[in-house]
Design a protein around this motif. Structure first.
Motif, PDB file in Angstrom:
ATOM      1  N   GLN A   1      -4.296   6.031   2.925  1.00 57.06           N
ATOM      2  CA  GLN A   1      -4.826   6.712   1.736  1.00 57.06           C
ATOM      3  C   GLN A   1      -5.320   5.703   0.696  1.00 57.06           C
ATOM      4  O   GLN A   1      -6.288   5.964  -0.021  1.00 57.06           O
ATOM      5  CB  GLN A   1      -3.740   7.586   1.102  1.00 57.06           C
ATOM      6  CG  GLN A   1      -3.215   8.702   1.978  1.00 57.06           C
ATOM      7  CD  GLN A   1      -3.992   9.994   1.804  1.00 57.06           C
ATOM      8  OE1 GLN A   1      -5.116  10.122   2.236  1.00 57.06           O
ATOM      9  NE2 GLN A   1      -3.371  10.956   1.176  1.00 57.06           N
ATOM     10  N   ILE A   2      -4.667   4.570   0.624  1.00 60.74           N
ATOM     11  CA  ILE A   2      -5.053   3.541  -0.350  1.00 60.74           C
ATOM     12  C   ILE A   2      -6.307   2.813   0.105  1.00 60.74           C
ATOM     13  O   ILE A   2      -6.998   2.184  -0.700  1.00 60.74           O
ATOM     14  CB  ILE A   2      -3.896   2.530  -0.540  1.00 60.74           C
ATOM     15  CG1 ILE A   2      -2.656   3.259  -1.063  1.00 60.74           C
ATOM     16  CG2 ILE A   2      -4.267   1.427  -1.510  1.00 60.74           C
ATOM     17  CD1 ILE A   2      -2.821   3.883  -2.435  1.00 60.74           C
ATOM     18  N   ARG A   3      -6.631   2.917   1.383  1.00 60.30           N
ATOM     19  CA  ARG A   3      -7.822   2.253   1.934  1.00 60.30           C
ATOM     20  C   ARG A   3      -8.766   3.311   2.500  1.00 60.30           C
ATOM     21  O   ARG A   3      -8.898   3.458   3.711  1.00 60.30           O
ATOM     22  CB  ARG A   3      -7.401   1.264   3.033  1.00 60.30           C
ATOM     23  CG  ARG A   3      -6.395   0.219   2.564  1.00 60.30           C
ATOM     24  CD  ARG A   3      -5.890  -0.624   3.722  1.00 60.30           C
ATOM     25  NE  ARG A   3      -5.019   0.138   4.617  1.00 60.30           N
ATOM     26  CZ  ARG A   3      -4.574  -0.313   5.788  1.00 60.30           C
ATOM     27  NH1 ARG A   3      -4.939  -1.511   6.208  1.00 60.30           N
ATOM     28  NH2 ARG A   3      -3.790   0.424   6.544  1.00 60.30           N
ATOM     29  N   PRO A   4      -9.421   4.084   1.626  1.00 63.33           N
ATOM     30  CA  PRO A   4     -10.228   5.220   2.110  1.00 63.33           C
ATOM     31  C   PRO A   4     -11.367   4.823   3.031  1.00 63.33           C
ATOM     32  O   PRO A   4     -11.873   5.658   3.780  1.00 63.33           O
ATOM     33  CB  PRO A   4     -10.744   5.856   0.808  1.00 63.33           C
ATOM     34  CG  PRO A   4     -10.619   4.797  -0.235  1.00 63.33           C
ATOM     35  CD  PRO A   4      -9.446   3.964   0.168  1.00 63.33           C
TER      36      PRO A   4
ATOM     37  N   TYR B   1       0.830  -1.209   0.000  1.00 61.91           N
ATOM     38  CA  TYR B   1       0.000   0.000   0.000  1.00 61.91           C
ATOM     39  C   TYR B   1       0.860   1.254   0.000  1.00 61.91           C
ATOM     40  O   TYR B   1       0.544   2.254  -0.670  1.00 61.91           O
ATOM     41  CB  TYR B   1      -0.929   0.015   1.213  1.00 61.91           C
ATOM     42  CG  TYR B   1      -2.038  -1.002   1.175  1.00 61.91           C
ATOM     43  CD1 TYR B   1      -2.672  -1.333  -0.024  1.00 61.91           C
ATOM     44  CD2 TYR B   1      -2.476  -1.634   2.337  1.00 61.91           C
ATOM     45  CE1 TYR B   1      -3.700  -2.259  -0.050  1.00 61.91           C
ATOM     46  CE2 TYR B   1      -3.506  -2.564   2.319  1.00 61.91           C
ATOM     47  CZ  TYR B   1      -4.113  -2.869   1.124  1.00 61.91           C
ATOM     48  OH  TYR B   1      -5.130  -3.788   1.094  1.00 61.91           O
ATOM     49  N   LEU B   2       1.947   1.225   0.775  1.00 64.10           N
ATOM     50  CA  LEU B   2       2.830   2.378   0.860  1.00 64.10           C
ATOM     51  C   LEU B   2       3.432   2.699  -0.505  1.00 64.10           C
ATOM     52  O   LEU B   2       3.472   3.859  -0.928  1.00 64.10           O
ATOM     53  CB  LEU B   2       3.931   2.121   1.885  1.00 64.10           C
ATOM     54  CG  LEU B   2       5.026   3.187   2.000  1.00 64.10           C
ATOM     55  CD1 LEU B   2       4.433   4.540   2.393  1.00 64.10           C
ATOM     56  CD2 LEU B   2       6.084   2.760   3.013  1.00 64.10           C
ATOM     57  N   LEU B   3       3.890   1.676  -1.205  1.00 69.27           N
ATOM     58  CA  LEU B   3       4.485   1.885  -2.526  1.00 69.27           C
ATOM     59  C   LEU B   3       3.449   2.403  -3.520  1.00 69.27           C
ATOM     60  O   LEU B   3       3.755   3.250  -4.369  1.00 69.27           O
ATOM     61  CB  LEU B   3       5.115   0.585  -3.026  1.00 69.27           C
ATOM     62  CG  LEU B   3       6.350   0.117  -2.240  1.00 69.27           C
ATOM     63  CD1 LEU B   3       6.782  -1.269  -2.697  1.00 69.27           C
ATOM     64  CD2 LEU B   3       7.493   1.112  -2.387  1.00 69.27           C
TER      65      LEU B   3
ATOM     66  N   VAL C   1      -1.526  14.293   2.054  1.00 68.63           N
ATOM     67  CA  VAL C   1      -0.450  13.509   2.676  1.00 68.63           C
ATOM     68  C   VAL C   1       0.365  14.439   3.577  1.00 68.63           C
ATOM     69  O   VAL C   1       0.950  15.407   3.091  1.00 68.63           O
ATOM     70  CB  VAL C   1       0.464  12.886   1.612  1.00 68.63           C
ATOM     71  CG1 VAL C   1       1.640  12.166   2.265  1.00 68.63           C
ATOM     72  CG2 VAL C   1      -0.321  11.923   0.720  1.00 68.63           C
ATOM     73  N   PRO C   2       0.411  14.173   4.886  1.00 70.73           N
ATOM     74  CA  PRO C   2       1.195  15.031   5.780  1.00 70.73           C
ATOM     75  C   PRO C   2       2.668  14.617   5.797  1.00 70.73           C
ATOM     76  O   PRO C   2       2.994  13.468   6.094  1.00 70.73           O
ATOM     77  CB  PRO C   2       0.541  14.806   7.145  1.00 70.73           C
ATOM     78  CG  PRO C   2       0.003  13.408   7.073  1.00 70.73           C
ATOM     79  CD  PRO C   2      -0.328  13.140   5.633  1.00 70.73           C
ATOM     80  N   LEU C   3       3.531  15.554   5.465  1.00 70.34           N
ATOM     81  CA  LEU C   3       4.972  15.330   5.555  1.00 70.34           C
ATOM     82  C   LEU C   3       5.514  16.208   6.682  1.00 70.34           C
ATOM     83  O   LEU C   3       5.291  17.420   6.691  1.00 70.34           O
ATOM     84  CB  LEU C   3       5.674  15.702   4.239  1.00 70.34           C
ATOM     85  CG  LEU C   3       5.232  14.976   2.975  1.00 70.34           C
ATOM     86  CD1 LEU C   3       6.027  15.488   1.777  1.00 70.34           C
ATOM     87  CD2 LEU C   3       5.397  13.471   3.112  1.00 70.34           C
ATOM     88  N   PHE C   4       6.206  15.601   7.605  1.00 72.42           N
ATOM     89  CA  PHE C   4       6.776  16.356   8.723  1.00 72.42           C
ATOM     90  C   PHE C   4       8.237  16.643   8.403  1.00 72.42           C
ATOM     91  O   PHE C   4       9.146  16.001   8.933  1.00 72.42           O
ATOM     92  CB  PHE C   4       6.626  15.560  10.019  1.00 72.42           C
ATOM     93  CG  PHE C   4       5.188  15.260  10.367  1.00 72.42           C
ATOM     94  CD1 PHE C   4       4.444  16.138  11.139  1.00 72.42           C
ATOM     95  CD2 PHE C   4       4.577  14.114   9.897  1.00 72.42           C
ATOM     96  CE1 PHE C   4       3.119  15.869  11.441  1.00 72.42           C
ATOM     97  CE2 PHE C   4       3.253  13.827  10.197  1.00 72.42           C
ATOM     98  CZ  PHE C   4       2.523  14.716  10.971  1.00 72.42           C
TER      99      PHE C   4
ATOM    100  N   THR D   1       3.916   9.507   8.751  1.00 76.16           N
ATOM    101  CA  THR D   1       3.617   9.787   7.344  1.00 76.16           C
ATOM    102  C   THR D   1       3.353   8.500   6.572  1.00 76.16           C
ATOM    103  O   THR D   1       2.368   8.386   5.828  1.00 76.16           O
ATOM    104  CB  THR D   1       4.775  10.552   6.691  1.00 76.16           C
ATOM    105  OG1 THR D   1       4.856  11.856   7.269  1.00 76.16           O
ATOM    106  CG2 THR D   1       4.571  10.687   5.194  1.00 76.16           C
ATOM    107  N   PHE D   2       4.202   7.500   6.758  1.00 73.87           N
ATOM    108  CA  PHE D   2       4.059   6.267   5.988  1.00 73.87           C
ATOM    109  C   PHE D   2       2.793   5.515   6.381  1.00 73.87           C
ATOM    110  O   PHE D   2       2.121   4.921   5.534  1.00 73.87           O
ATOM    111  CB  PHE D   2       5.291   5.382   6.174  1.00 73.87           C
ATOM    112  CG  PHE D   2       6.533   5.939   5.516  1.00 73.87           C
ATOM    113  CD1 PHE D   2       6.438   6.917   4.543  1.00 73.87           C
ATOM    114  CD2 PHE D   2       7.787   5.491   5.881  1.00 73.87           C
ATOM    115  CE1 PHE D   2       7.567   7.433   3.932  1.00 73.87           C
ATOM    116  CE2 PHE D   2       8.929   6.000   5.278  1.00 73.87           C
ATOM    117  CZ  PHE D   2       8.819   6.977   4.303  1.00 73.87           C
TER     118      PHE D   2
END
Length: 509
Positions: free
Chosen positions: A275-278, A73-75, A246-249, A268-269
């Protein structure tokens, strides 16, 4: 057939619980599950070590499988993020009918942050690739910091007031009965003030206004509002949705300590996999929604800590289950936790993670209100209850069970394991499972370098290698800044020791 006399007598002996007692039981349930798990695992380690080893191995195997599908999912999310950044979204906006009628209201709630922090967030808004005459900025200040914030607000108004359609400064009064001092009560006040301005000055339909609730350190991507506009106009029943970037810190990631970077990247990850599983997705931190929705639900709740995720549930209940979160593959950048000393940074990170974990307060709210709304489909209720309860439970228990309890039965069992082949091979099997799980860490380390902002002047090139190697701290981070604060949050809720809102200190070098 039951004897009515006996039933009446039983009811007298067991009086009905009050609504308060029922709600308290719901608040206690997550913490009870966590502490029961730890107690049973500890008992097994000392008195049934073979059972404990078997359980830990099955549990580790389950999480190994889960790591690999989460990695997939992350990729996928990473690929979609990279693809979206190649699109010129403003050009796409101009091809959609009605885009020129949309306005954006951006809320920046502040609780005593410095001029430099606020300026960088407004500077990012100024450089957004979207017409500024359709952007309204609301700087939501706190009355309890008035002496400090008012001069800063005036400086910001002088510098940025002419840039946008409107630059509003609101001041949330202190000590309003029933409120929790925090972001939720501040932006709820600011939201009502913004509504007054819209009704008086702008005079457009609420459905043509998009609201973005940002943390004060949020620096929006230049294409954020163009992307949001395109997604909003392309979404059926668009006012029945929130929109989650997508939150990036990474605003200060080059300067922050290694453990802060690991914890921030892990957050974040994890959110990217969601995000892929709304169907699992909640609003988190900085997000957007229709102003019509915000008015319909009565603005953000002012008596809770986690208003960012609660606003989604407010919409879900208001529209009888017909509400969802739309993932947006566009980043917003925020600060990693960093203070003026390393120890203070650790304390702030722990308190930030505990505040995020206090989202467990959504479970009793959800279960209580689902039971009172027959119009929400049962499948929807069960899905959200399961996702919430399983999520907070795993957050608190999984790292401790994997990294601590994995070795405990082998060390305390003594001669209880005997000479069984299973017991003799258990250490190598556990090591094998953890070694395979390292694949996820290696991929995460590589991806984390691709999401970095440009290396600032003065930072050595070797820092990239440090950022990759820092992932060996991941197990430590998951326990100290994952399991423990999550258990802390659920225990506080269980005991009725309710958490207040902790404003994370923001230091930059």
């Amino acid at each position: 057939m039951a004897n009515p006399v006996l039933l009446h007598q039983r009811r007298k002996l067991l009086p009905r619980l009050s609504d308060y007692a029922k709600y308290r039981l719901l608040e206690m349930l997550p913490g009870i599950l966590v502490w029961t798990t730890f107690a049973v695992a500890l008992w097994l380690c000392f008195f049934r070590p073979l059972w404990a080893i078997a359980f830990i191995m099955v549990f580790d195997l389950y999480w190994l499988v889960r790591v690999f599908y989460l990695l997939m999912y992350l990729l996928m999310a990473y690929q979609r993020l990279q693809q979206s950044l190649k699109v010129h979204w403003l050009e796409r906006c101009r091809q959609l009918p009605g885009w020129e009628n949309l306005y954006h209201i951006i809320f920046l709630p502040t609780a005593g942050e410095t001029f430099e922090v606020l300026k960088t967030s407004l500077f990012a808004l100024q450089h957004a690739e979207y017409p500024k005459d359709r952007m309204l900025v609301v700087l939501a200040t706190e009355g309890r910091f008035a002496d400090q914030v008012r001069p800063i607000a005036e400086r910001l108004r002088a510098e940025f007031g002419h840039v946008f359609r409107q630059f509003l400064v609101t001041e949330h009064p202190d000590n309003i009965p029933g409120e929790v001092k925090g972001k939720g009560s501040n932006i709820a006040w600011a939201g009502r003030k913004a509504k007054e301005w819209v009704d008086r000055e702008l005079r457009v339909s609420y459905e043509n206004i998009l609201v973005s609730s940002f943390d004060v350190d949020t620096q929006a991507h230049p294409q954020y509002f163009s992307y949001l506009t395109c997604v909003f106009l392309s979404t059926p029943n668009r006012t029945h949705a929130s929109y989650q970037p997508v939150p990036l810190f990474n605003n200060n990631i080059w300067q922050s300590p290694a453990l802060m970077r690991v914890a921030s990247n892990a957050t974040t990850f994890w959110l990217m996999t969601e995000q892929i599983r709304p169907e699992r997705l909640f609003t988190f931190s900085s997000h957007s929604m229709s102003f019509q929705t915000l008015v319909d639900v009565g603005f953000w709740q002012s008596d809770i800590v986690t208003e960012d995720s609660r606003i989604f549930l407010q919409g879900l209940l208001r529209y009888d289950g017909d509400y969802r979160v739309i993932p947006m593959y566009i980043p917003v950048s925020m600060d990693t936790v960093m203070a003026h000393s390393l120890w203070r940074s650790f304390v702030n990170l722990y308190k930030q993670q505990r505040r995020w974990a206090y989202g467990v307060e959504n479970f009793p709210y959800m279960a209580w209100n689902f039971a009172r709304n027959p119009l929400i489909p049962l499948r929807t209720k069960l899905r959200y209850i399961w996702n919430q309860l399983e999520g907070v439970y795993s957050w608190a228990t999984a790292p401790i069970l994997i990294f601590l309890f994995g070795q405990l039965p082998l060390r305390v069992s003594g001669d209880k394991l005997g000479n069984s082949i299973f017991a003799q091979n258990a250490p190598s099997l556990l090591q094998w499972l953890l070694t395979f799980a390292m694949v996820g860490l290696i991929v995460s380390a590589i991806l984390s370098t691709t999401l970095l902002p440009p290396r600032p002047h003065g930072q050595p090139r070797v820092k990239i290698l440090v950022i990759i190697l820092q992932w060996i701290l991941f197990p430590v981070s998951m326990i100290i800044f994952g399991s423990i604060p999550a258990t802390d949050a659920q225990t506080r809720l269980m005991l009725g020791k309710y958490l207040g809102f902790y404003v994370t200190e923001k230091a930059r070098t």
